[in-house]
Structure formats: structure tokens, C-alpha cells
Design a protein around this motif. Structure first.
Motif, short mmCIF file in Angstrom:
data_model
loop_
_atom_site.label_atom_id
_atom_site.label_comp_id
_atom_site.label_asym_id
_atom_site.label_seq_id
_atom_site.Cartn_x
_atom_site.Cartn_y
_atom_site.Cartn_z
N ALA A 105 0.85 -1.18 0.00
CA ALA A 105 0.00 0.00 0.00
C ALA A 105 0.89 1.23 0.00
CB ALA A 105 -0.90 0.01 1.23
N VAL A 106 0.47 2.25 -0.73
CA VAL A 106 1.23 3.50 -0.80
C VAL A 106 0.35 4.61 -0.25
CG1 VAL A 106 2.47 5.12 -2.27
CG2 VAL A 106 2.50 2.67 -2.80
N VAL A 107 0.79 5.22 0.86
CA VAL A 107 0.00 6.19 1.61
C VAL A 107 0.80 7.49 1.72
CG1 VAL A 107 -1.19 6.64 3.79
CG2 VAL A 107 -0.94 4.28 2.97
N SER A 118 -3.38 4.67 -1.84
CA SER A 118 -4.48 4.98 -0.93
C SER A 118 -5.44 5.97 -1.57
CB SER A 118 -3.94 5.58 0.37
OG SER A 118 -3.47 6.89 0.16
N ASP A 119 -6.64 6.04 -1.02
CA ASP A 119 -7.64 6.99 -1.50
C ASP A 119 -7.10 8.41 -1.47
OD1 ASP A 119 -9.08 4.68 -1.37
OD2 ASP A 119 -10.66 5.45 -0.08
N GLU A 120 -6.36 8.73 -0.41
CA GLU A 120 -5.86 10.09 -0.23
C GLU A 120 -4.95 10.51 -1.38
OE1 GLU A 120 -3.77 12.81 3.26
OE2 GLU A 120 -4.13 10.67 3.59
N ASN A 124 -6.08 0.43 5.79
CA ASN A 124 -4.96 1.34 5.59
C ASN A 124 -5.37 2.50 4.69
OD1 ASN A 124 -2.35 2.00 6.28
ND2 ASN A 124 -1.46 1.06 4.48
N GLY A 125 -6.67 2.70 4.54
CA GLY A 125 -7.15 3.80 3.73
C GLY A 125 -7.12 3.52 2.25
N VAL A 126 -7.00 2.26 1.87
CA VAL A 126 -6.95 1.88 0.46
C VAL A 126 -8.31 1.32 0.06
CG1 VAL A 126 -5.85 0.41 -1.27
CG2 VAL A 126 -4.48 1.42 0.57
N GLY A 127 -9.11 2.13 -0.61
CA GLY A 127 -10.41 1.67 -1.08
C GLY A 127 -11.57 1.98 -0.16
N PHE A 142 -12.64 14.78 1.79
CA PHE A 142 -13.72 13.91 1.29
C PHE A 142 -14.98 14.68 0.96
CE2 PHE A 142 -17.04 10.55 2.43
CZ PHE A 142 -16.97 9.93 1.19
N ALA A 143 -15.04 15.95 1.32
CA ALA A 143 -16.30 16.69 1.23
C ALA A 143 -16.86 16.71 -0.19
CB ALA A 143 -16.09 18.12 1.75
N GLU A 144 -16.02 16.98 -1.18
CA GLU A 144 -16.51 17.07 -2.55
C GLU A 144 -17.05 15.73 -3.03
OE1 GLU A 144 -14.85 18.28 -7.02
OE2 GLU A 144 -13.67 18.76 -5.22
N SER A 145 -16.34 14.64 -2.73
CA SER A 145 -16.81 13.32 -3.15
C SER A 145 -18.12 12.95 -2.48
CB SER A 145 -15.73 12.26 -2.83
OG SER A 145 -14.52 12.52 -3.51
#
Length: 504
Positions: A256-258, A306-308, A331-334, A365-368
């Protein structure tokens, strides 16, 4: 030396939380509050060692029942401080012990904790460590830098391996503690040392800091790895080098890449910064080249941004299929794609009564989220606002939803301005309605004069909370699994308490 002193020096008495009805333990007279001392005459340091001993077939468990602690007077009589002396309980005696045997059978006891000897501490001083960026005033558990391979196996928390001993390595192999979750960050040894700055006095085995040697030494253990990416440090060509090395090791399942997470509390810490959009796009471009190659050659994409990283780059999230079952979800991935997987339920044309609802979330995350809930705005009588909440606790640079606190919402919401405020479930401490700063949803309900609830784990659940005011089906925890320690809750519940996980 008394028996109690000997026990205290050589054993790790494990408090028993409960005893199963009609179990071997109950029939032997074990009860809640008793202590496990030994199994087959040997001390046990954790629940893993306990289970391993039981797996041998026949086991003898030695149990102690703490006696009444005698009262002793503190201080020295006749001194100037004599009037401050207090009557305090001494350490409880453990002289009442008994044993019972089991053969290929679970004894039927549940322990207060999974680690009997305490949590292993981190040997590093990483430039990007989130614990070092914590503001003052939180509960003490949030400032403990843990790095325990046992919690990695049990709950998926990431460890660096730098504090392992030869005995630890042998145990991992002998007990097949697989998989483990490992923070690699870079396969370049000099760069890794420069980024992590391990304390030499805390490193018990010099070989443990050699990340390639450790990965290869643990060749029979499946490893899920992560790379916390720091601009101009381990990105660019260094990122390619790391991905290439990790993909060459058969025991490394994925990476995972964060991107680095920062707060505004970095006084006396090294200068680091977040990614620009262009830098995030470059990282994704490099990773997508690898992902395409791995999928063609191996049938898996292997490396998962990661999503970020996608949000920072301003790029669309991958499809559900591309996450391959979400192996790195914690881990914030997906997490966002998983949230969106359950679509909206059938929506009513109108509400029985008008209702104003505020969805509070982090700016990242607000826009999404606003796009996802757009269909609900067609419901007559429903006024729905997605509110980007500035982080007043960790600073503007902290944009993830999971690190919002009660203080943040107090600055962002006015009393009585809505009927319902929905907060992200990732802001809550496991199994409670408490936020990181110990502000409860109940307190916010009173202060805001409105209902305050946690949102759902999926878009569908969130819609049901909005429409029905019902509780979501369960808490979800995010960004990764850096273990958190707190004396008044089970260790199993401490993993991923905040959105700061993944910075190990």
C-alpha cells in the motif's frame, strides 16, 4: 525472596475476564479475576503463546487467586513529612495457586488483555511519526509509540521490525505468525535509516534494521507492506526501486502506498510537507505503470495507492474490481470505493416532515461525499448540506475525516441550525460515542440542541440514517492500523482508533 516477589519478577500474571459456563476452567474452580501464571510450567507473555501451548495437546494451567491486599503506611515515621503518611494497599499476594489440565480442549477462559507483558515500544524516531505531531491534552494512550509484531498478526497493525530480537524472529517462524503487516517505506537502506532514525540503544539486534534481510529472513511469512510516501524523499525513482524490490519477494503479498499525514503541531520536528497535485499525479503515474505490468504478468496489481493519493492528485478512484477484494481497506486503500459500493436505497418522493441535515466531514472527502448524496436533494422536505469541517485540533493541514474532534464540530456547527448532524463513524473511539478528545455525541446533542449521530459504513447506510434517523449497523475504522493503547479497554479494540494509522 517471597513467592509473590518471585512471581512478579519472572511471570506475567494474566487477569481472567470471564469463564465459560461448564468449561474445564469453571469445573476446576477458576473464576473471573483469577490470574493465569504458567502453562506447562512455563511463563506465557501473551494470548498467542497461550494458544500455542494449548495446541500441543495436553496442557497444565497454573492459576493464582489474588489475596486481600494488606494495608501499609507510606513514608518514614518521625520525619518532617510524617503528617503526609497514608494508609495504602500493598501489592496483592498470589500465594493461593492451583492447577488443572486440559487435553485437546479449550479451557474456556477469556483474558482482560491479549498481551500479558505489555506492548512492545517503537525503536524509531521517524520524521513523519504522527505521535510526535500530537497536540497536548489527549489521553495518555495516544502518545505511546507501539511497534508490536504480535498486534500485527492479531489485528493487522503495521510494524517496522526494527525492535525484533533473534528470539522474536524464531518465534514468528516457529508459531507461523502469518501474515504480518510491515512498514517498509523504502528498500534503500541508507534512505530508510535517514527517514526513520532508529535509536541504537533501543535496537536489540543490529540485523533487525536491515529491511531486505528481514523480509528475506521471514521468507515463510506472508507480508502485507506499506510505503508512507514523503515528497522529495522516498518518491520518484526511490518509489520505483522499492516497488520493484518488494514485488521480487514471493512472501510479499501486496504494498500500500500512503501519502504522509501532517498536523500543524511540528515544533522542533524536521521540515516535511504534503504532496502537491503534480507530485501526487507523478506518484500515481509511476504506480499505474507497475500495476498494469503486474496485472498482466501475475494476475494481481500488487501495489495499491491509498484513496488520499487519488484525492490529492485530483484523479478518479479505481473501480471496485481494481481493489481486488480490498485487502488494505484499514490502511485507507479503497475506503471511499467500499463506501460507495452499496448504492442508495429506494428514495421517497417526500419526507413526512421537513428536516435539515448536516453531513460533517473532512475537507478531503467533502466534494466526493457531496456528489454521492446529490440524489437525496430531490426529496421534498429534505434540506441536505455537506459541510467541510476545518480541523481546529490538528490544524488545517489535517484534512482526513477520521481526525475530526468534538472541538472541530463545536467551531463548525451552530446550536439549533439543523435537525440532525451526522459525523463520520471514523471519528469515534471503538465501540463508543466518544471522539478523540473524549467529547461524546451526547454532549454535542445537548450543546447543539439537535440530534447527532454517526453515519453509516456505506452510502446506503448513510442514506438510511438521514431518512430514518436510525443508527448505522456498525462502526468502521480507517486509514490503517497503528495500534493504540488504553488501560480501560481491550487491546483488540485499540487498533485503528484514529485516522492517523499508517504512519508507523
Amino acid at each position: 525472596m517471597t513467592a509473590a516477589e518471585h512471581i512478579q519478577e519472572t511471570l506475567y500474571p494474566a487477569p481472567i475476564k470471564s469463564v465459560e459456563a461448564d468449561s474445564p476452567a469453571e469445573r476446576a474452580g477458576v473464576r473471573a479475576g483469577d490470574l493465569l501464571l504458567r502453562v506447562n510450567g512455563e511463563a506465557v507473555t501473551d494470548v498467542l503463546a497461550y494458544r500455542h501451548a494449548l495446541s500441543q495437546g495436553r496442557a497444565t494451567l497454573e492459576i493464582a487467586r489474588p489475596g486481600q491486599a494488606p494495608q501499609v503506611m507510606t513514608g518514614v515515621p518521625g520525619t518532617a513529612q510524617d503528617h503526609h503518611r497514608l494508609l495504602m494497599p500493598a501489592a496483592p499476594t498470589l500465594d493461593e495457586t492451583f492447577t488443572f489440565e486440559v487435553e485437546w480442549e479449550d479451557p474456556g477462559v477469556e483474558f482482560e488483555e491479549v498481551l500479558f507483558d505489555g506492548i512492545r515500544k517503537c525503536a524509531n524516531k521517524c520524521d513523519f511519526c504522527y505521535v510526535h505531531q500530537m497536540p497536548r491534552g489527549f489521553r495518555k494512550s495516544l502518545y505511546i509509540m507501539d511497534d508490536d509484531f504480535r498486534l500485527s498478526f492479531l489485528y493487522g497493525s503495521f510494524v517496522t521490525l526494527t525492535n525484533l530480537t533473534e528470539t522474536d524472529i524464531q518465534r514468528i517462524e516457529d508459531e507461523n505468525l502469518s501474515p504480518l503487516y510491515v512498514s517498509v517505506h523504502t528498500a534503500n537502506q541508507d534512505l530508510r535509516q535517514d527517514m526513520m532514525k532508529w535509536w541504537r540503544l533501543k535496537v536489540k539486534d543490529p540485523q533487525a534494521v536491515q529491511i531486505r534481510d528481514m523480509i528475506e529472513r521471514l521468507e515463510n511469512i506472508d507480508l502485507y507492506t506499506q510505503i508512507v510516501l514523503v515528497p522529495e524523499r522516498n518518491d520518484g525513482d526511490h518509489l520505483d526501486e522499492t516497488v520493484e524490490y518488494l514485488s521480487s519477494r514471493p512472501n510479499v503479498i501486496s504494498a500500500a502506498v500512503v501519502p504522509i499525514g501532517l498536523t500543524s503541531h511540528r515544533t522542533n520536528l524536521p521540515d516535511v510537507r504534503t504532496f502537491t497535485r503534480e507530485e501526487a499525479q507523478d506518484a500515481l503515474r509511476r504506480l499505474n505503470v507497475w500495476r498494469k505490468q503486474f496485472l498482466a504478468e501475475r494476475g494481481t496489481r500488487f501495489v495499491f495507492p491509498s484513496d488520499e493519493l487519488y484525492l490529492l492528485a485530483g484523479e478518479s478512484l479505481p473501480s471496485e474490481e481494481e481493489y481486488e477484494g480490498f485487502p488494505m481497506l484499514e490502511n485507507g486503500v479503497g475506503m471511499i470505493r467500499d463506501f460507495l459500493t452499496e448504492g442508495l436505497p429506494e428514495l421517497p418522493a417526500a419526507l413526512p416532515e421537513p428536516r435539515k441535515v448536516i453531513l460533517g466531514t473532512g475537507s478531503l472527502f467533502a466534494e466526493s461525499l457531496d456528489r454521492a448524496v446529490k440524489p437525496l436533494r430531490a426529496i421534498e422536505g429534505l434540506t441536505l448540506e455537506v459541510r467541510s469541517v476545518e480541523n481546529k485540533t490538528f490544524g488545517k493541514v489535517t484534512t482526513v475525516a477520521g481526525l475530526l474532534t468534538g472541538r472541530c464540530f463545536r467551531h463548525a456547527v451552530k446550536p439549533g441550525e439543523a435537525d440532525l448532524l451526522i459525523v463520520p463513524p471514523t471519528t469515534l473511539r471503538y465501540g463508543t460515542e466518544l471522539m478523540l478528545d473524549d467529547v461524546s455525541l451526547g454532549e454535542l446533542r445537548q450543546e447543539f440542541r439537535m440530534d447527532v449521530r454517526a453515519g453509516g459504513a456505506t452510502l446506503g447506510e448513510l442514506a438510511r440514517v438521514i431518512l430514518q434517523g436510525a443508527q448505522s449497523s456498525g462502526h468502521q475504522w480507517g486509514m490503517s492500523a497503528h495500534a493504540v493503547k488504553d488501560g480501560d479497554e481491550p487491546q483488540a479494540a485499540r487498533i485503528a482508533e484514529q485516522g492517523m494509522r499508517g504512519q508507523a
